[in-house]
Design a protein around this motif. Structure first.
Motif, short mmCIF file in Angstrom:
data_model
loop_
_atom_site.label_atom_id
_atom_site.label_comp_id
_atom_site.label_asym_id
_atom_site.label_seq_id
_atom_site.Cartn_x
_atom_site.Cartn_y
_atom_site.Cartn_z
N PRO A 13 0.79 -1.24 0.00
CA PRO A 13 0.00 0.00 0.00
C PRO A 13 0.82 1.29 0.00
O PRO A 13 0.24 2.37 -0.05
CB PRO A 13 -0.81 -0.12 1.29
CG PRO A 13 0.02 -0.97 2.18
CD PRO A 13 0.78 -1.92 1.31
N GLY A 89 -0.35 -1.59 -7.09
CA GLY A 89 -0.51 -1.28 -5.67
C GLY A 89 -1.16 -2.43 -4.92
O GLY A 89 -1.98 -3.17 -5.48
N ASP A 91 -2.14 -5.83 -3.53
CA ASP A 91 -2.03 -7.17 -4.09
C ASP A 91 -2.64 -7.17 -5.49
O ASP A 91 -3.72 -6.59 -5.68
CB ASP A 91 -2.79 -8.18 -3.21
CG ASP A 91 -2.69 -9.58 -3.77
OD1 ASP A 91 -1.74 -10.29 -3.41
OD2 ASP A 91 -3.55 -9.95 -4.61
N VAL A 94 -6.33 -8.45 -5.70
CA VAL A 94 -7.39 -7.86 -4.88
C VAL A 94 -7.79 -6.52 -5.50
O VAL A 94 -7.07 -5.53 -5.39
CB VAL A 94 -6.93 -7.66 -3.42
CG1 VAL A 94 -8.06 -7.04 -2.59
CG2 VAL A 94 -6.50 -8.99 -2.80
N PHE A 95 -8.91 -6.50 -6.17
CA PHE A 95 -9.41 -5.30 -6.86
C PHE A 95 -8.32 -4.63 -7.69
O PHE A 95 -8.26 -3.40 -7.79
CB PHE A 95 -10.02 -4.31 -5.85
CG PHE A 95 -11.09 -4.90 -4.99
CD1 PHE A 95 -12.18 -5.53 -5.57
CD2 PHE A 95 -11.00 -4.88 -3.61
CE1 PHE A 95 -13.18 -6.11 -4.80
CE2 PHE A 95 -11.99 -5.46 -2.81
CZ PHE A 95 -13.07 -6.06 -3.42
N THR A 119 -2.13 -6.31 0.88
CA THR A 119 -3.27 -5.53 0.40
C THR A 119 -3.61 -4.37 1.35
O THR A 119 -3.46 -4.47 2.57
CB THR A 119 -4.49 -6.43 0.17
OG1 THR A 119 -5.50 -5.66 -0.47
CG2 THR A 119 -5.07 -6.99 1.47
N ALA A 120 -4.08 -3.27 0.75
CA ALA A 120 -4.41 -2.07 1.55
C ALA A 120 -5.48 -2.37 2.59
O ALA A 120 -5.46 -1.79 3.68
CB ALA A 120 -4.88 -0.95 0.61
N MET A 173 -12.19 1.87 -2.55
CA MET A 173 -12.74 2.76 -3.58
C MET A 173 -14.17 3.21 -3.25
O MET A 173 -15.02 3.31 -4.13
CB MET A 173 -12.73 2.06 -4.95
CG MET A 173 -11.32 1.73 -5.44
SD MET A 173 -11.31 0.69 -6.91
CE MET A 173 -11.61 -0.93 -6.20
N GLY A 202 -2.94 5.45 3.46
CA GLY A 202 -2.50 4.64 4.59
C GLY A 202 -1.11 4.07 4.38
O GLY A 202 -0.72 3.76 3.27
N ALA A 230 -8.72 6.04 -0.52
CA ALA A 230 -8.96 5.74 0.89
C ALA A 230 -9.70 4.41 1.04
O ALA A 230 -10.42 3.98 0.15
CB ALA A 230 -9.77 6.85 1.53
N ILE A 231 -9.49 3.83 2.20
CA ILE A 231 -10.20 2.63 2.63
C ILE A 231 -11.23 3.06 3.68
O ILE A 231 -10.94 3.93 4.50
CB ILE A 231 -9.19 1.65 3.29
CG1 ILE A 231 -8.28 1.01 2.25
CG2 ILE A 231 -9.88 0.59 4.13
CD1 ILE A 231 -8.89 -0.13 1.48
C1 LIG Z 1 -7.82 -0.28 -7.65
S1 LIG Z 1 -7.84 -0.57 -5.91
C2 LIG Z 1 -6.35 -1.49 -5.76
C3 LIG Z 1 -6.26 -2.25 -4.47
C4 LIG Z 1 -4.93 -2.97 -4.33
N1 LIG Z 1 -4.80 -3.98 -5.36
C5 LIG Z 1 -4.75 -3.58 -2.97
O1 LIG Z 1 -4.69 -4.82 -2.86
O2 LIG Z 1 -4.64 -2.84 -2.00
C6 LIG Z 1 -7.40 1.01 -5.32
C7 LIG Z 1 -8.03 1.31 -3.96
O3 LIG Z 1 -7.31 0.63 -2.93
C8 LIG Z 1 -7.34 1.43 -1.77
N2 LIG Z 1 -5.97 1.80 -1.41
C9 LIG Z 1 -4.85 1.41 -2.01
N3 LIG Z 1 -3.76 1.90 -1.39
C10 LIG Z 1 -4.23 2.63 -0.36
C11 LIG Z 1 -3.61 3.39 0.68
N4 LIG Z 1 -2.29 3.48 0.79
N5 LIG Z 1 -4.41 4.00 1.59
C12 LIG Z 1 -5.74 3.89 1.51
N6 LIG Z 1 -6.38 3.19 0.56
C13 LIG Z 1 -5.63 2.57 -0.36
C14 LIG Z 1 -8.21 2.64 -2.07
O4 LIG Z 1 -9.54 2.31 -1.75
C15 LIG Z 1 -8.00 2.76 -3.55
O5 LIG Z 1 -9.04 3.51 -4.16
#
Ligand SMILES: C[S@@+](CC[C@H](N)C(=O)[O-])C[C@H]1O[C@@H](n2cnc3c(N)ncnc32)[C@H](O)[C@@H]1O
Length: 246
Positions: A13, A89, A91, A94-95, A119-120, A173, A202, A230-231
């Protein structure tokens, strides 16, 4: 015919300390690295200085490369180079559309290895002092995308069922659709005082948090213009942060 292999690598993350040893080793040996917007600068410094670095970062409403163009680029690079890394970013599975990219590459005859990342949805709450499960606060957790619901006649995510199914909900997201999601969760019977945490960036130096309740979070987030990425974490596990003064 390709000579190279594509490594589908999770970058975690943001905190470079959360990059796996395997991922770091592959970055150091890569000929080409194709990476997304959410990969932090602190991770990019691990890349072989001689490697070609290509940013195909996507941000909402600003798709710099189409998914099919990214796949075509990966295939083209695998025809020319031995080690091609697709860095994502968190994993990749994971999305992260890692599954879709893997399927397209394999169909094109490209050899693919996956290197999972942190994963975040787990690391970001953890850095904020929120365990996604805890025997006294929540024994089940669901990971869900908040990106699906906006404007769709029939949302794919059934928020009302999920609200009843798991004690902790980790929403990726979800910021743009927060008013819709919160309304669905309240309609499903969650109480207005159910805790919710929003955590942006985060594990990074500029991590920002909003700790609130379902009844108040939408107004509070709008008031401070809380922005993605954000999460959101919904459930009593959020109270743990306060209770243990983490
Ligand atoms: C397309 S998804 C990718 C998720 C990624 N594959 C994962 O496993 O964390 C992108 C979303 O992950 C979340 N995200 C990823 N990095 C983040 C971080 N450092 N802080 C907060 N949310 C994060 C947010 O919700 C962001 O909109």
């Amino acid at each position: 015919m390709t000579i190279g292999k594509v490594y589908l690598v999770g970058a975690g993350p943001g905190d470079p300390g959360l990059l796996t040893i395997k991922a770091k080793g592959i970055l150091e040996l890569s000929d080409v690295v194709i990476y997304d917007a959410l990969v932090s600068d602190a991770i990019l410094v691990s890349i072989n200085p001689l490697a070609e670095k290509i940013n195909v970062g996507k941000r909402r409403g600003n798709h710099s490369l189409l998914q099919s163009e990214i796949t075509d680029l990966l295939i083209a690079k695998a025809k020319e180079h031995a080690i091609v890394t697709r860095l994502k970013g968190g994993d990749p599975f994971v999305f992260g559309r890692g599954g879709e990219e893997m399927a397209d590459l394999v169909a094109a005859g490209v050899s693919v290895d996956v290197v999972p990342g942190v994963t975040a949805g787990i690391a970001v709450p953890a850095y904020a002092g929120i365990p996604v499960t805890h025997r006294d606060y929540g024994s089940s957790v669901v990971f869900v995308t908040g990106h699906e619901a906006a404007g769709k006649y029939r949302p794919k995510v059934n928020w009302r069922s999920l609200a009843q199914a798991a004690e902790t909900m980790v929403i990726y997201m979800g910021i743009y659709n927060l008013p819709f999601i919160v309304a669905e969760l309240l309609t499903a019977g969650l109480e207005g005082d159910t805790p919710i945490a929003l955590i942006r960036n985060g594990t990074r130096p500029d991590q920002a948090e909003l700790i609130s309740t379902l009844a108040e979070v939408v107004a509070q987030a709008q008031a401070i213009e809380f922005a993605p990425p954000a999460i959101a974490i919904v459930g009593r596990v959020v109270d743990f942060k306060h209770d243990c003064m983490c």
